[in-house]
Design a protein around this motif. Structure first.
Motif, PDB file in Angstrom:
ATOM      1  N   ILE A  21      32.779  45.808  54.745  1.00  0.00           N
ATOM      2  CA  ILE A  21      33.364  46.033  53.415  1.00  0.00           C
ATOM      3  C   ILE A  21      32.374  46.730  52.493  1.00  0.00           C
ATOM      4  CG2 ILE A  21      35.125  44.228  53.533  1.00  0.00           C
ATOM      5  CD1 ILE A  21      33.246  42.383  51.962  1.00  0.00           C
ATOM      6  N   GLY A  22      31.542  47.579  53.071  1.00  0.00           N
ATOM      7  CA  GLY A  22      30.652  48.401  52.270  1.00  0.00           C
ATOM      8  C   GLY A  22      29.308  47.788  51.936  1.00  0.00           C
ATOM      9  N   GLY A  23      28.884  46.789  52.681  1.00  0.00           N
ATOM     10  CA  GLY A  23      27.566  46.207  52.455  1.00  0.00           C
ATOM     11  C   GLY A  23      27.487  45.262  51.277  1.00  0.00           C
ATOM     12  N   ILE A  24      28.620  44.738  50.832  1.00  0.00           N
ATOM     13  CA  ILE A  24      28.627  43.752  49.745  1.00  0.00           C
ATOM     14  C   ILE A  24      29.146  42.422  50.286  1.00  0.00           C
ATOM     15  CG2 ILE A  24      28.884  45.475  47.917  1.00  0.00           C
ATOM     16  CD1 ILE A  24      31.862  44.801  47.816  1.00  0.00           C
ATOM     17  N   THR A  25      28.997  41.390  49.493  1.00  0.00           N
ATOM     18  CA  THR A  25      29.486  40.080  49.924  1.00  0.00           C
ATOM     19  C   THR A  25      30.987  39.979  49.671  1.00  0.00           C
ATOM     20  OG1 THR A  25      29.114  39.029  47.793  1.00  0.00           O
ATOM     21  CG2 THR A  25      27.273  39.020  49.322  1.00  0.00           C
ATOM     22  N   PRO A  26      31.673  39.105  50.422  1.00  0.00           N
ATOM     23  CA  PRO A  26      33.104  38.909  50.172  1.00  0.00           C
ATOM     24  C   PRO A  26      33.404  38.521  48.714  1.00  0.00           C
ATOM     25  CG  PRO A  26      32.546  38.010  52.295  1.00  0.00           C
ATOM     26  CD  PRO A  26      31.246  38.416  51.647  1.00  0.00           C
ATOM     27  N   LYS A  27      32.532  37.735  48.080  1.00  0.00           N
ATOM     28  CA  LYS A  27      32.735  37.345  46.686  1.00  0.00           C
ATOM     29  C   LYS A  27      32.694  38.561  45.779  1.00  0.00           C
ATOM     30  CE  LYS A  27      31.118  34.120  43.160  1.00  0.00           C
ATOM     31  NZ  LYS A  27      32.434  33.768  42.714  1.00  0.00           N
ATOM     32  N   GLN A  28      31.758  39.480  46.026  1.00  0.00           N
ATOM     33  CA  GLN A  28      31.669  40.706  45.228  1.00  0.00           C
ATOM     34  C   GLN A  28      32.917  41.575  45.438  1.00  0.00           C
ATOM     35  OE1 GLN A  28      27.937  42.011  46.860  1.00  0.00           O
ATOM     36  NE2 GLN A  28      26.822  41.486  44.985  1.00  0.00           N
ATOM     37  N   LYS A  29      33.399  41.640  46.670  1.00  0.00           N
ATOM     38  CA  LYS A  29      34.590  42.431  46.979  1.00  0.00           C
ATOM     39  C   LYS A  29      35.791  41.866  46.217  1.00  0.00           C
ATOM     40  CE  LYS A  29      37.028  45.364  49.476  1.00  0.00           C
ATOM     41  NZ  LYS A  29      36.930  46.809  49.350  1.00  0.00           N
ATOM     42  N   LEU A  30      35.911  40.569  46.188  1.00  0.00           N
ATOM     43  CA  LEU A  30      37.010  39.923  45.477  1.00  0.00           C
ATOM     44  C   LEU A  30      36.917  40.223  43.979  1.00  0.00           C
ATOM     45  CD1 LEU A  30      39.459  38.069  45.714  1.00  0.00           C
ATOM     46  CD2 LEU A  30      37.933  36.132  45.410  1.00  0.00           C
ATOM     47  N   ALA A  31      35.713  40.196  43.414  1.00  0.00           N
ATOM     48  CA  ALA A  31      35.531  40.481  41.995  1.00  0.00           C
ATOM     49  C   ALA A  31      35.907  41.928  41.677  1.00  0.00           C
ATOM     50  CB  ALA A  31      34.092  40.203  41.590  1.00  0.00           C
ATOM     51  N   LEU A  32      35.601  42.846  42.592  1.00  0.00           N
ATOM     52  CA  LEU A  32      35.943  44.248  42.368  1.00  0.00           C
ATOM     53  C   LEU A  32      37.460  44.491  42.427  1.00  0.00           C
ATOM     54  CD1 LEU A  32      33.198  46.057  44.480  1.00  0.00           C
ATOM     55  CD2 LEU A  32      33.380  45.990  41.996  1.00  0.00           C
ATOM     56  N   ALA A  33      38.140  43.692  43.235  1.00  0.00           N
ATOM     57  CA  ALA A  33      39.586  43.862  43.404  1.00  0.00           C
ATOM     58  C   ALA A  33      40.365  43.329  42.200  1.00  0.00           C
ATOM     59  CB  ALA A  33      40.048  43.133  44.672  1.00  0.00           C
ATOM     60  N   ALA A  34      39.767  42.441  41.440  1.00  0.00           N
ATOM     61  CA  ALA A  34      40.462  41.823  40.311  1.00  0.00           C
ATOM     62  C   ALA A  34      40.491  42.726  39.096  1.00  0.00           C
ATOM     63  CB  ALA A  34      39.794  40.498  39.951  1.00  0.00           C
TER      64      ALA A  34
END
Length: 35
Positions: free
Chosen positions: A22-35
């Motif tokens: 997912i681009g070298g980020i954590t799942p938590k960061q990915k979730l924050a970006l999607a919101a």
């Protein structure tokens, strides 16, 4: 004891461990970006 280990691993996986799929980020960061 196994439950404690699993909970710690899951927290580290979601909050600290970068995921290259997912681009070298954590799942938590990915979730924050999607919101």
């Amino acid at each position: 004891q196994v439950q404690d280990f699993a909970e710690r691993w899951l927290w580290i996986y979601n909050h600290e461990r970068p995921n290259m799929a997912i681009g070298g980020i954590t799942p938590k960061q990915k979730l924050a970006l999607a919101a």
